[in-house]
Design a protein around this motif. Structure first.
Motif, PDB file in Angstrom:
ATOM      1  N   PRO A  50       2.713  -5.546 -17.908  1.00  0.00           N
ATOM      2  CA  PRO A  50       1.551  -6.444 -18.011  1.00  0.00           C
ATOM      3  C   PRO A  50       1.526  -7.471 -16.888  1.00  0.00           C
ATOM      4  N   HIS A  51       0.318  -7.707 -16.358  1.00  0.00           N
ATOM      5  CA  HIS A  51       0.031  -8.701 -15.315  1.00  0.00           C
ATOM      6  C   HIS A  51       0.547  -8.300 -13.935  1.00  0.00           C
ATOM      7  N   PHE A  52       1.248  -7.159 -13.823  1.00  0.00           N
ATOM      8  CA  PHE A  52       1.765  -6.714 -12.526  1.00  0.00           C
ATOM      9  C   PHE A  52       0.657  -6.046 -11.724  1.00  0.00           C
ATOM     10  N   PRO A  53       0.607  -6.286 -10.397  1.00  0.00           N
ATOM     11  CA  PRO A  53      -0.265  -5.469  -9.549  1.00  0.00           C
ATOM     12  C   PRO A  53       0.287  -4.041  -9.470  1.00  0.00           C
ATOM     13  N   VAL A  54      -0.425  -3.171  -8.775  1.00  0.00           N
ATOM     14  CA  VAL A  54       0.009  -1.789  -8.578  1.00  0.00           C
ATOM     15  C   VAL A  54       0.036  -1.512  -7.080  1.00  0.00           C
ATOM     16  N   SER A  55       1.102  -0.870  -6.594  1.00  0.00           N
ATOM     17  CA  SER A  55       1.200  -0.546  -5.166  1.00  0.00           C
ATOM     18  C   SER A  55       0.140   0.462  -4.772  1.00  0.00           C
ATOM     19  N   GLU A  85      -4.089  -5.631   0.700  1.00  0.00           N
ATOM     20  CA  GLU A  85      -4.530  -4.706  -0.343  1.00  0.00           C
ATOM     21  C   GLU A  85      -5.659  -5.296  -1.194  1.00  0.00           C
ATOM     22  N   GLY A  86      -5.938  -6.572  -0.958  1.00  0.00           N
ATOM     23  CA  GLY A  86      -6.992  -7.229  -1.720  1.00  0.00           C
ATOM     24  C   GLY A  86      -6.482  -8.103  -2.838  1.00  0.00           C
ATOM     25  N   TYR A  87      -5.164  -8.230  -2.944  1.00  0.00           N
ATOM     26  CA  TYR A  87      -4.571  -9.098  -3.959  1.00  0.00           C
ATOM     27  C   TYR A  87      -4.572 -10.550  -3.472  1.00  0.00           C
ATOM     28  N   THR A  88      -4.612 -11.472  -4.414  1.00  0.00           N
ATOM     29  CA  THR A  88      -4.438 -12.877  -4.054  1.00  0.00           C
ATOM     30  C   THR A  88      -2.971 -13.111  -3.718  1.00  0.00           C
ATOM     31  N   PHE A  94       3.746 -12.769  -7.523  1.00  0.00           N
ATOM     32  CA  PHE A  94       4.019 -12.813  -8.960  1.00  0.00           C
ATOM     33  C   PHE A  94       5.339 -12.126  -9.338  1.00  0.00           C
ATOM     34  N   PRO A  95       5.645 -10.941  -8.777  1.00  0.00           N
ATOM     35  CA  PRO A  95       6.908 -10.295  -9.146  1.00  0.00           C
ATOM     36  C   PRO A  95       8.147 -11.133  -8.850  1.00  0.00           C
ATOM     37  N   VAL A  96       8.121 -11.900  -7.762  1.00  0.00           N
ATOM     38  CA  VAL A  96       9.282 -12.743  -7.448  1.00  0.00           C
ATOM     39  C   VAL A  96       9.468 -13.805  -8.527  1.00  0.00           C
ATOM     40  N   ARG A  97       8.363 -14.355  -9.004  1.00  0.00           N
ATOM     41  CA  ARG A  97       8.429 -15.318 -10.110  1.00  0.00           C
ATOM     42  C   ARG A  97       9.076 -14.670 -11.344  1.00  0.00           C
ATOM     43  N   VAL A  98       8.682 -13.432 -11.618  1.00  0.00           N
ATOM     44  CA  VAL A  98       9.206 -12.736 -12.796  1.00  0.00           C
ATOM     45  C   VAL A  98      10.693 -12.432 -12.630  1.00  0.00           C
ATOM     46  N   LEU A  99      11.100 -12.001 -11.437  1.00  0.00           N
ATOM     47  CA  LEU A  99      12.514 -11.699 -11.202  1.00  0.00           C
ATOM     48  C   LEU A  99      13.383 -12.932 -11.410  1.00  0.00           C
ATOM     49  N   LEU A 134       1.436 -16.924   9.217  1.00  0.00           N
ATOM     50  CA  LEU A 134       0.046 -16.878   9.652  1.00  0.00           C
ATOM     51  C   LEU A 134      -0.857 -16.336   8.542  1.00  0.00           C
ATOM     52  N   MET A 135      -0.373 -16.427   7.308  1.00  0.00           N
ATOM     53  CA  MET A 135      -1.140 -16.000   6.137  1.00  0.00           C
ATOM     54  C   MET A 135      -1.489 -17.224   5.295  1.00  0.00           C
ATOM     55  N   PRO A 136      -2.415 -17.075   4.334  1.00  0.00           N
ATOM     56  CA  PRO A 136      -2.618 -18.168   3.383  1.00  0.00           C
ATOM     57  C   PRO A 136      -1.317 -18.447   2.626  1.00  0.00           C
ATOM     58  N   ASN A 137      -1.036 -19.715   2.397  1.00  0.00           N
ATOM     59  CA  ASN A 137       0.202 -20.083   1.709  1.00  0.00           C
ATOM     60  C   ASN A 137       0.074 -19.801   0.208  1.00  0.00           C
ATOM     61  N   PRO A 138       1.038 -19.099  -0.392  1.00  0.00           N
ATOM     62  CA  PRO A 138       0.930 -18.753  -1.811  1.00  0.00           C
ATOM     63  C   PRO A 138       1.050 -19.950  -2.756  1.00  0.00           C
ATOM     64  N   LEU A 139       1.430 -21.116  -2.225  1.00  0.00           N
ATOM     65  CA  LEU A 139       1.576 -22.302  -3.081  1.00  0.00           C
ATOM     66  C   LEU A 139       0.310 -23.154  -3.108  1.00  0.00           C
ATOM     67  N   VAL A 140      -0.731 -22.726  -2.394  1.00  0.00           N
ATOM     68  CA  VAL A 140      -1.997 -23.454  -2.447  1.00  0.00           C
ATOM     69  C   VAL A 140      -2.558 -23.373  -3.866  1.00  0.00           C
ATOM     70  N   GLY A 141      -3.013 -24.519  -4.372  1.00  0.00           N
ATOM     71  CA  GLY A 141      -3.520 -24.574  -5.738  1.00  0.00           C
ATOM     72  C   GLY A 141      -2.664 -25.497  -6.578  1.00  0.00           C
ATOM     73  N   PRO A 142      -2.937 -25.591  -7.862  1.00  0.00           N
ATOM     74  CA  PRO A 142      -2.153 -26.463  -8.736  1.00  0.00           C
ATOM     75  C   PRO A 142      -0.679 -26.073  -8.723  1.00  0.00           C
ATOM     76  N   ASN A 143       0.190 -27.074  -8.656  1.00  0.00           N
ATOM     77  CA  ASN A 143       1.629 -26.796  -8.697  1.00  0.00           C
ATOM     78  C   ASN A 143       2.106 -26.756 -10.145  1.00  0.00           C
ATOM     79  N   ILE A 144       2.944 -25.763 -10.449  1.00  0.00           N
ATOM     80  CA  ILE A 144       3.553 -25.669 -11.778  1.00  0.00           C
ATOM     81  C   ILE A 144       4.948 -26.265 -11.674  1.00  0.00           C
TER      82      ILE A 144
END
Length: 268
Positions: A50-55, A85-88, A94-99, A134-144
């Motif tokens: 659940p909630h995982f993207p797909v390669s 791939e079109g993912y945010t 997300f997988p790193v958070r889960v690991l 040179l990519m959008p930073n994944p921490l942009v947005g509300p911090n948890i």
């Protein structure tokens, strides 16, 4: 997002009989054969989680493998996710958070990349010493706050102690290592010659389309990271970029990378 992380980790635990990995390993393009070295406890397809993207990229099998390598409990991502791939960026990482929620204490990352440093040759292993994002930073947005601080420090984002361990192992095992800065771009186009010259001018030694977002998120959660790029082509030559050749070169160099990772895991 925190609730999704907790839900996903809880689901995985029901499938793994509470198996708690010590290290997480992300296998890049052409490097999925490292999984052959794992004494497998269980494997889960991404599409089941659940909630995982797909390669969606060829060469990324798309499953989590839990098992033992060199006496260490590990979880390996046989395939990763990319911004192109079109993912945010939140989905990509997300997988790193889960690991981390599953208990890993170290993160090993690998990728196939184009060489910028003119001393590099196809098939070289480059230990990543730093990166340029040179990519959008994944921490942009509300911090948890439960995951990490609002402004995480990126000094030593590729752990110095792990790099020193890799150097000692490589000298002992006769594995040639290069060292350098990885430039992470969005892709999916291979870089132009002008872009490679720009990357060289700003301090890059190799370029690719992954890894950096995962490392940023890992460091946000205070996970020590070790990273390796397999140089699959030399960007400043007249070679034409080809995904199939990247996979072939990755598989060939993956044998050396597997030996390095296995010895490092043994000595953690």
């Amino acid at each position: 997002m925190l609730n999704q992380i907790l839900e996903t980790a809880a689901f995985i635990r029901t499938k793994t009989a509470q198996f708690e990995p010590e290290a997480g390993i992300i296998l890049g393009t052409g490097l999925g054969d490292f999984a052959d070295n794992i004494e497998v406890h269980c494997a889960i397809d991404y599409k089941e989680i659940p909630h995982f993207p797909v390669s969606t990229v060829e060469g990324h099998k798309g499953r989590l493998i839990f098992g033992t390598v060199s006496g260490r409990k590990v979880v390996a991502m046989q395939g990763r996710f990319h911004y192109y791939e079109g993912y945010t960026m939140q989905q990509v990482t997300f997988p790193v958070r889960v690991l981390k929620q599953l208990g890993i204490k170290y993160l090993f990352v690998s990728n196939a990349s184009g060489g910028i440093n003119t001393t590099f040759r196809t098939g070289d292993l480059m230990v990543i010493t730093d990166h340029i994002n040179l990519m959008p930073n994944p921490l942009v947005g509300p911090n948890i706050a439960e995951l990490g601080p609002r402004f995480p420090d990126m000094h030593n984002c590729y752990d110095k102690a792990l790099r020193a361990k890799a150097t000692a192992i490589a000298e002992r095992e006769g594995i040639k290592l290069q060292y350098g800065v990885y430039v992470g771009g969005t892709g999916p186009t291979f870089e132009t010659q002008a872009e490679y010259l720009y990357f060289k001018a700003i301090g890059g030694d190799a370029a690719g389309m992954s890894t950096v977002p995962e490392v940023i998120v890992a460091r946000h959660m205070s996970l020590p990271v070790f990273g390796v790029s397999v140089i699959t082509n030399c960007g400043l030559s007249d070679e034409v970029g080809d995904h199939e050749d990247v996979q072939r070169q990755g598989k060939k160099a993956g044998v050396k990378m597997a030996k390095l990772f296995m010895e490092m895991l043994k000595e953690l």
